[in-house]
Design an enzyme around this catalytic site. Sequence first.
Site, mmCIF file in Angstrom:
data_model
loop_
_atom_site.group_PDB
_atom_site.id
_atom_site.type_symbol
_atom_site.label_atom_id
_atom_site.label_comp_id
_atom_site.label_asym_id
_atom_site.label_seq_id
_atom_site.Cartn_x
_atom_site.Cartn_y
_atom_site.Cartn_z
ATOM 1 N N ASP A 242 28.563 37.134 39.116
ATOM 2 C CA ASP A 242 28.851 37.109 40.551
ATOM 3 C C ASP A 242 29.601 38.380 40.931
ATOM 4 O O ASP A 242 29.357 39.439 40.339
ATOM 5 C CB ASP A 242 29.648 35.845 40.892
ATOM 6 C CG ASP A 242 29.281 35.274 42.262
ATOM 7 O OD1 ASP A 242 29.546 35.965 43.261
ATOM 8 O OD2 ASP A 242 28.738 34.173 42.318
ATOM 9 N N HIS B 205 33.199 35.738 46.820
ATOM 10 C CA HIS B 205 32.137 34.834 46.393
ATOM 11 C C HIS B 205 32.284 34.460 44.918
ATOM 12 O O HIS B 205 32.158 33.285 44.528
ATOM 13 C CB HIS B 205 30.788 35.504 46.659
ATOM 14 C CG HIS B 205 29.599 34.607 46.537
ATOM 15 N ND1 HIS B 205 29.004 34.308 45.328
ATOM 16 C CD2 HIS B 205 28.869 33.965 47.481
ATOM 17 C CE1 HIS B 205 27.966 33.526 45.532
ATOM 18 N NE2 HIS B 205 27.856 33.289 46.830
ATOM 19 N N SER C 262 24.613 28.764 46.612
ATOM 20 C CA SER C 262 25.583 29.434 45.743
ATOM 21 C C SER C 262 26.707 28.501 45.340
ATOM 22 O O SER C 262 27.272 28.627 44.252
ATOM 23 C CB SER C 262 26.209 30.639 46.457
ATOM 24 O OG SER C 262 25.418 31.776 46.359
#
Length: 775
Positions: free
Chosen positions: A137, A216, A549
Site C-alpha cells: 500500500d 490509505h 480497499s
Amino acid sequence: MATVLTSFVPLLLLLSIYSSFWKSFSSDETVKTFIFRVDSQSKPSIFPTHYHWYSSEFAEPTRILHTYNTVFHGFSAYLTENHAALISNHPSVLAVFEDRRRELHTTRSPQFLGLRNQHGLWSDSDYGSDVIIGVFDTGVWPERRSFLDTNLGPVPARWKGVCQIGARFVAKNCNRKLIGARFFSKGHEAAAGPGGPIAGINQTIEFMSPRDADGHGTHTASTAAGRHAFRASMGGYAAGIAKGVAPKARLAVYKVCWKNSGCFDSDILAAFDAAVNDGVDVISISVGGGDGISTPYYLDPIAIGAYGAVSQGVFVSSSAGNDGPNIMSVTNLAPWLVTVGAGTIDRNFPADVILSDGRRLNGVSLYSGVQLKGKMYPVVYPGKSGELSASLCMENSLDPNVVKGKIVICDRGSNPRVAKGMVVKEAGGVGMILANGASNGEGLVGDAHLLPACALGSDEGDAVKKYVSSAPNPTATIDVKGTVIGIKPAPVVASFSARGPNGLNPEILKPDLIAPGVNILAAWTDAVGPTGLDSDPRKAEFNILSGTSMACPHVSGAAALLKSAHPDWSPAAIRSAMMTTASITDNTNRPMIDEATGKRSTPYNFGAGHLNLNRAMDPGLIYDITNSDYETFLCAIGYNPKLVQVVTRSPVACPMKKPLPENLNYPSIAALFSTTSRGPSSKTFIRTVTNVGQANTVYVAKIAAPRGVTMTVKPMKLVFTPAVKKISFFVTITADSKHLVLDDAGAVFGSLTWTDGNNTHVVRSPIVVTQLDPL
C-alpha cells in the site's frame, strides 16, 4: 578450457544484436519502463548471478530498476521501445510488458464479522500472533497506537525481512508488531521522470521511505491487524475501541503506492518478490486496474506475482475494485487470488437536508465542525445553467457572487467528493449537498468534509434539485445526527463494489466474497487531514473510509486468524473455508440486498456471500487446489506451455486432451451455455472435497437449482472415515436456452449445499448459469 569457450559461444553469436541495443537508444526517443520475463534456466554459467547476466546482455546497469528472483524470474528496465523490442527477440525472453500504473481501491467491523473478545476464532488463534501479514500500500505511520507491540512475544524466528530506513523513518520505527517495512520507488520514479511528483516536489508531501504520506496504507494495515486502541474516533464519529481483525498478527509494510501517483507494476512485482522471501504468510493488496480492461494473466504482474506467492503457500487477498454497480467491473480475476467486494456494516452516520417546505431528505455526513444549528440558508444548484463543471463543483468553476452565503448542490463524479466541498468553501458557500446521479443510485458513503455537508442518494438528489428549480426562494439547512448503530438491514452490498461476471474467464465466479467496506474506522497518517487534501489542516489519529480497499484487509486479517488456527491449510483451503461458510442473509434474516437497486442481491454482486469468521473456523469440508491444478487451468483456457511458464516460472507440459477450465476445484460453479443451442443441453462438473472435521462423518447434498434449470449430484451422500478423507462428486446441470429467464446480469442463480447429520456444518457453493454467444 573447452567448457569455458563453449560458455562464450552464445555471447559471441549475439554480439551484433546486443551492439544494436545501445545504438537503439537515442535521447530523442521516449523511454518507458518495461518488465521482462526471462527463462531463468537459460543463464550462461559464466555469470555468477542473474543480475550480472541481465546487465551484460540486455541493458546497462543504470537502466535496470529491479531484478526478480522469487515469485518471478526477470527484470524491469527503463528503455526505449526499440530497445525493448530487440530484447523481446532474445530466445531466453518469454514475455515483455510495459509498466502499468494501478490505483488504490479506495471499529465495529470485527464484531460484525462475528468476532468477540475471548471467544471463537480470536481465542482459538491467539489473535493471529504467530502469523505475518504483508500489506502492499502507501506505507505506514508507525507511531499510531494501532502498531504498539505491548505484550507481544518475540518476532517469529522465520522472519527474514528488514526495516528499511529513509526519510523520517528509522530502525526503531519497527517493533515486535510492525516487524518490517520496505519501500519500492524505482518504477514510480522512472514514470514520473525528472522533477516528478515525489519527495516533496510539486507541493505534495511525500516521504522517500516506508512512511505513509497518503493515509490509505496506515488505514488498511490497521484494519487487518491493528492493536486495540481505546477511545478511538474520527472527530467524535464511531467512538469506541478500534481494533483490527487479527490484533496480534505481525505486520510487514511494503510501500508500493505513492501519493497522487498510483502504484506501478514493476514496484509491485518487486514487493511480491521481497515479501515471499521475507517470510510473510498473508499478502493484502488493495490495488487494481480500475480501467475496465481485463488483462490476461500472463500480462498481469499482480496475477503473476500473486501466483508466485500462492504457489509457495502465501495467501493473497485483493480488492475487487470500486467500479460497481457496472456489470463485469470486477478486477483481480486470477483464480489463485481471493477477490473481495464490499458490504455495509450495522453502523451509519445519518444526516438530513431539511427544506423550507418541511421535507427531510435522508443522507449521510461525517462533518464534525461548527454545525448550522437549524438556520435556513438559500440553496443554489450551479448545474441549473447547464454548465457541467459547475454542476460537479470542479476547481474554479463556481462564481462567488452566486454561491456566497448559500448551500450549494454539487453532483457526484469526476473529482473527489471532499474536493467539491473545498471548492464550495473557497467560493464562500456555507454548506454543500452532494447529490448522487443515476449511476451511483442510492449508495452513500460518509466523508469528513471541511464544511457542513450531506450526501444524498439519486432519488433525494433529484428531489432537492426539483425543489430548487420550482420554489421562488428555496432555503434549507443540514442536520448532522452523529453515529447510529444497529442499522438494519446489514450487510448490504455497497453500490460501488465491483460486480461480476468475470471478464476473463466467466467459468470462475468473481468476486469470491464480500466483507465490511463502508465507513470503516482505522488508523490514519499525521501527514494529511482526514479528507486527504493537502489543503486540509486538520490532524486525525483515525479516519473513516469506504471502498473495496477497506474490505480486502478484513479478509487478510481473517486469513491470518485461520492460518494461525490451521497452519497446515493451503491458501485455497483458507479461501474455501471463507466462501463455503459465507452468509447470504442480512441481520433481518432476509436475503442480502443490493444498495444500488434496493433489490435482492446475487452472486455476481457478493460471490459466495459475506465473510462469517466464526463459521469459517470449522467449515467441515474444503475445496483444495494444488499448483498442478492451477497449471492445468491455464492449459484449459488455451495458454501454450510458454505462456503458462510466464505465470508459473517452471516449464509445463499441457495434457494431450484439453482440460475444461470449469473443472478447477473452485468452491463455486459457473455453467455457461450457448445461446444458439437447440433444446436442452447439459454440462457435468467434477469437484473434490476434503474432510477437515470429525473423521467419521456423513454429508448429504441439498440442491437449490436455478430457475428453469435441473441439477443432479452423484453421489448424493458422502461418507468420510479415518481412511477416506477426500471424495469426488459430479454435478450435472441441464438448461434449455429457449426457456431460461435470465436476470439483468444475464444469469440465474442457485446453490449446492453439503450438510452433516445435525447441520453442524453447512458447506454451501453458489451456482451460476448463464448464456454466452459463441465466438
